[in-house]
Design an enzyme around this catalytic site. Structure first.
Site, PDB file in Angstrom:
ATOM      1  N   SER A 105     -10.183  41.785 -25.472  1.00  0.00           N
ATOM      2  CA  SER A 105     -10.972  41.479 -26.666  1.00  0.00           C
ATOM      3  C   SER A 105     -10.239  40.552 -27.636  1.00  0.00           C
ATOM      4  O   SER A 105     -10.848  39.631 -28.184  1.00  0.00           O
ATOM      5  CB  SER A 105     -11.383  42.777 -27.364  1.00  0.00           C
ATOM      6  OG  SER A 105     -12.086  43.623 -26.480  1.00  0.00           O
ATOM      7  N   GLU A 123      -2.231  48.198 -31.797  1.00  0.00           N
ATOM      8  CA  GLU A 123      -2.015  48.766 -30.471  1.00  0.00           C
ATOM      9  C   GLU A 123      -0.830  49.732 -30.526  1.00  0.00           C
ATOM     10  O   GLU A 123       0.220  49.395 -31.081  1.00  0.00           O
ATOM     11  CB  GLU A 123      -1.755  47.655 -29.451  1.00  0.00           C
ATOM     12  CG  GLU A 123      -1.404  48.142 -28.063  1.00  0.00           C
ATOM     13  CD  GLU A 123      -2.435  49.110 -27.488  1.00  0.00           C
ATOM     14  OE1 GLU A 123      -2.027  50.139 -26.912  1.00  0.00           O
ATOM     15  OE2 GLU A 123      -3.652  48.827 -27.603  1.00  0.00           O
ATOM     16  N   ASP A 169     -12.659  50.604 -29.506  1.00  0.00           N
ATOM     17  CA  ASP A 169     -12.771  50.898 -28.078  1.00  0.00           C
ATOM     18  C   ASP A 169     -11.539  51.684 -27.635  1.00  0.00           C
ATOM     19  O   ASP A 169     -10.581  51.123 -27.111  1.00  0.00           O
ATOM     20  CB  ASP A 169     -12.887  49.596 -27.280  1.00  0.00           C
ATOM     21  CG  ASP A 169     -13.074  49.867 -25.790  1.00  0.00           C
ATOM     22  OD1 ASP A 169     -13.439  51.002 -25.439  1.00  0.00           O
ATOM     23  OD2 ASP A 169     -12.840  48.949 -24.989  1.00  0.00           O
TER      24      ASP A 169
END
Length: 290
Positions: A105, A123, A169
């Site tokens: 993404s 992340e 997500d």
């Protein structure tokens, strides 16, 4: 940094599968819509991953999920315009005619961003964060953080330009993670309303049931207008019920353009990804205001 078992799961095994195709098709539609205006936008990715994935390495080859996803679209010349646009971006990422790697993404967002736009990428996996930082960390307008995107989301909103896109997500679609995704989406919308604004677009994605995340996001607050693309039921589960048999996306504060484009793509989805007679698609449109 302490991490849960779910936070350590990596996306490299699943890169380019049918769930990625659906998610990135919708993300492309949303960002194309944002680019219709000159005013900049901020993209926030709570679970950014590594940014890109080799389809020739051991991780991708172990399960070969991309073969039932992006690979089925790669050589087709009869795709609806939105799908063709998405595949063209994947081709640009590969830099050639052969499908060797798949953009995450953040990579797709970077391909679509303009000088006035911003990327805020989070992340938790240290290896994926290192790869992502080496790839996009020095790009003007991009920030890469080794941090929990759920915890940092509110601080990123609303953007200075009052135009934002949030992609949620998580690595898994377990019940706790789905609840966390819904809570994050609800919190993001609340922050924007309290500061006199609302997200131009927010996407909550789950491997199996994004609508469940959307439901969690509405509890205790106002309903969010949205588009739930519960598409790509690619196969019936076996007797043991294992495997990723479908995927879905929920877009909050959707615009009509996204709805129309998704509806144009829907009829071709079973043809592209069907693996059994149980394949199908659905496009549901939510009502209500944020």
């Amino acid at each position: 940094m302490a991490q849960s078992r779910h936070a350590r799961l990596r996306h490299a095994f699943h890169a380019g599968n049918h769930a990625d195709v659906l998610k990135h098709l919708v993300l492309t539609l949303v960002l194309r819509h944002m680019n219709l205006k000159d005013k900049g936008w901020r993209y926030v990715d709570t679970h950014a991953g590594a940014g890109g994935y080799s389809l020739e390495g051991d991780y991708a080859r172990k399960r070969g999920e991309f073969e039932h996803g992006i690979a089925r679209l790669w050589d087709r010349d009869d795709l609806p315009a939105p799908l063709a646009d998405y595949v063209a971006l994947v081709r640009a990422f590969n830099g050639g005619k052969k499908l060797r790697q798949y953009p995450g993404s953040p990579a797709l967002a970077q391909l679509l961003m303009r000088p006035q736009d911003q990327l805020r990428l989070f992340e938790l996996h240290p290896t994926d964060h290192k790869i992502l930082a080496s790839y996009l960390g020095d790009v003007p307008g991009v920030e890469v953080h080794l941090a929990d995107g759920f915890a940092r989301l509110k601080a990123q909103l609303p953007p200075p330009t009052r135009r934002g896109v949030v992609l949620i997500d998580p690595a898994t679609n377990s019940r706790p993670t789905t609840c966390a995704a819904g809570g994050a989406a609800r919190g993001a919308g609340t922050v924007c309303r309290r500061r006199g604004d609302r997200l131009a677009a927010a996407a909550a994605v789950a491997g199996g049931d994004a609508a469940a995340a959307a439901t969690e996001g509405r509890r205790g607050g106002r309903r969010q207008e949205g588009l739930a693309a519960r598409a790509l039921t690619v196969a019936r589960a076996g007797e043991r019920g294992f495997g990723l048999m479908g995927s879905s996306v929920f877009v909050a504060n959707r615009r009509t353009r996204c709805t129309v484009c998704c509806s144009r793509c829907c009829p071709g989805w079973p043809m592209c990804w069907s693996r059994s007679r149980g394949a199908g698609h659905a496009l549901a449109q939510g009502a209500g205001g944020a």
